[in-house]
Scaffold this active site. Structure first.
Site, PDB file in Angstrom:
ATOM      1  N   LYS A 197       0.782  -1.214   0.014  1.00  0.00           N
ATOM      2  CA  LYS A 197      -0.104   0.305   0.029  1.00  0.00           C
ATOM      3  C   LYS A 197       1.073   1.229  -0.185  1.00  0.00           C
ATOM      4  O   LYS A 197       1.642   1.528   1.017  1.00  0.00           O
ATOM      5  CB  LYS A 197      -0.930   0.037   1.327  1.00  0.00           C
ATOM      6  CG  LYS A 197      -1.849   1.061   1.430  1.00  0.00           C
ATOM      7  CD  LYS A 197      -2.903   1.005   2.417  1.00  0.00           C
ATOM      8  CE  LYS A 197      -3.669   2.156   2.605  1.00  0.00           C
ATOM      9  NZ  LYS A 197      -4.666   2.014   3.586  1.00  0.00           N
ATOM     10  N   LYS A 252      -2.190  -1.473  -4.013  1.00  0.00           N
ATOM     11  CA  LYS A 252      -3.137  -0.343  -3.763  1.00  0.00           C
ATOM     12  C   LYS A 252      -2.313   0.937  -3.833  1.00  0.00           C
ATOM     13  O   LYS A 252      -1.232   1.001  -3.225  1.00  0.00           O
ATOM     14  CB  LYS A 252      -3.835  -0.470  -2.553  1.00  0.00           C
ATOM     15  CG  LYS A 252      -4.723   0.597  -2.244  1.00  0.00           C
ATOM     16  CD  LYS A 252      -5.236   0.277  -0.888  1.00  0.00           C
ATOM     17  CE  LYS A 252      -6.532   1.504  -0.554  1.00  0.00           C
ATOM     18  NZ  LYS A 252      -6.642   1.438   0.715  1.00  0.00           N
TER      19      LYS A 252
HETATM   20  C1  PBG Z   1      -7.495   3.528   5.524  1.00  0.00           C
HETATM   21  C2  PBG Z   1      -7.829   3.193   3.975  1.00  0.00           C
HETATM   22  C3  PBG Z   1      -7.540   3.936   3.085  1.00  0.00           C
HETATM   23  C4  PBG Z   1      -8.203   3.342   2.149  1.00  0.00           C
HETATM   24  C5  PBG Z   1      -8.749   2.195   2.468  1.00  0.00           C
HETATM   25  N1  PBG Z   1      -8.261   2.072   3.737  1.00  0.00           N
HETATM   26  C6  PBG Z   1      -7.067   5.426   2.779  1.00  0.00           C
HETATM   27  C7  PBG Z   1      -5.697   5.745   3.629  1.00  0.00           C
HETATM   28  O1  PBG Z   1      -4.740   4.924   3.928  1.00  0.00           O
HETATM   29  O2  PBG Z   1      -5.407   6.907   3.912  1.00  0.00           O
HETATM   30  C8  PBG Z   1      -8.107   4.099   0.718  1.00  0.00           C
HETATM   31  C9  PBG Z   1      -9.250   3.773  -0.177  1.00  0.00           C
HETATM   32  C10 PBG Z   1      -9.556   4.547  -1.546  1.00  0.00           C
HETATM   33  O3  PBG Z   1      -8.957   5.492  -1.714  1.00  0.00           O
HETATM   34  O4  PBG Z   1     -10.242   4.026  -1.985  1.00  0.00           O
HETATM   35  N2  PBG Z   1      -6.298   2.888   6.244  1.00  0.00           N
END
Ligand code: PBG
Length: 326
Positions: A197, A252
């Site tokens: 991520k 992601k």
């Molecule tokens: C939180 C989380 C996020 C997303 C999914 N879980 C945001 C972040 O890490 O700030 C993003 C999902 C999206 O942008 O569609 N941990």
């Protein structure tokens, strides 16, 4: 053999032939639909995500039914937590009767066959908007955060989720969660880990959708999410999570990171999932509104690209639309 005996355009001369030579297909069974649940009686449109809603629990049940009828295998559920329940430590995440627990129980009761995946991270519950516990300097503390996230995963398993999805990027969290799930006899609760991520600019629409606080202390998540310039570290992260007990791994964001998906698919034998994040979805919607792209065709192209890069399924806010189109 060479031109003119080889004419590569011959195979493209008609739709039937193009169908035959295609190696990538997309079906509703490839999709995971992320939805937002809040503690109010009505569904409220989310400005940053055209077509998406903050759903009441009943609204979420209705969506789950629609998704199941369209052949979508799973939902990813995100809570929009009322401000009065947020604090520095995100304690509400551990409340056995919190919004997400009630939503999971209700959906499981009405739509038992759809898979329910829930994030393990503190950001919907903290006043500072970070995914874990922070020290005085605003640094997110790894090991204490892992303890809280482990408790959170157990709470979600108790509420009946099919899979927990650690999205916090702490070190060692998959191992701790796996040990705790085994110890508590949740042998079949999957860990679908957000392993790769990245600290991306594409999460903004999501953060406003869940009402995550604009980050205080550290203004970004770069000390725990991956540097967008590094691909080898992403492979290490995935390898770690597999060794610690992850059943599936997520890359992601999605479209800007297809190289990472391909690299992971070539290297590892666990299922790789892509996440078409909020900013990617917003870009598609907004460019369609501006008339610069055919939305349906553009969307379909992104899905094909995810699958071609090597993932087995994709999280997308367009899941319902896609499944109806396909
Ligand atoms: C939180 C989380 C996020 C997303 C999914 N879980 C945001 C972040 O890490 O700030 C993003 C999902 C999206 O942008 O569609 N941990």
């Amino acid at each position: 053999m060479n031109y003119p005996y080889v004419r590569l355009r011959r195979n493209s001369k008609a739709e039937w032939s193009r169908d035959l030579i295609s190696t990538t297909r997309i079906a509703p069974s490839d999709l995971i639909y992320p939805i937002f649940v809040h503690d109010h009686a009505e569904n409220i449109a989310i400005k940053s995500l055209p077509g998406q809603f903050r759903l009441s629990i009943q609204g979420a049940i209705n969506i789950a039914k629609q998704a199941a009828d369209l052949g979508i295998p799973a939902l990813a559920l995100f809570p929009v937590v009322n401000e009065q329940y947020k604090c520095k430590d995100g304690r509400e995440a551990l409340n056995k009767n919190n919004l997400i627990a009630r939503a999971v129980t209700a959906i499981k009761r009405e739509v038992p066959d759809i898979g329910l995946i829930v994030d393990v991270a503190l950001d919907p519950y903290t006043t500072h908007g970070h995914d874990g516990l922070v020290d005085e300097s605003g640094y997110v503390i790894n090991d204490q955060t892992v303890e809280v996230l482990t408790a959170m995963a157990l709470q979600l398993a108790g509420a009946g989720v099919d899979a927990v999805a650690p999205s916090d990027m702490m070190d060692g969290r998959v191992k701790a969660i796996r040990e705790a799930l085994e110890a508590e006899k949740f042998h079949n609760v999957q860990i679908i880990s957000y392993s790769a991520k990245f600290a991306s600019n594409f999460y903004g629409s999501f953060r406003s959708a869940v009402g995550a606080a604009s980050l205080t202390g550290a203004k970004d998540k770069k000390t725990y999410q991956l540097d967008i310039r590094s691909s080898r570290v992403a492979m290490l992260e995935i390898e770690q999570d597999i060794n610690e007990g992850a059943d599936m791994v997520i890359v992601k964001p999605g479209l800007p990171y297809l190289d990472i998906i391909r690299m992971a698919a070539d290297r590892f034998n666990v299922p790789i999932l892509g996440y078409q994040v909020s900013g990617e979805y917003s870009m598609l919607k907004l460019s369609a509104q501006q008339g610069v792209m055919n939305y349906e065709q553009g969307l379909l192209e992104t899905m094909i690209s995810f699958k071609r890069a090597g993932c087995s399924a994709v999280f997308t806010y367009a899941a319902l639309e896609l499944a109806s189109m396909l």
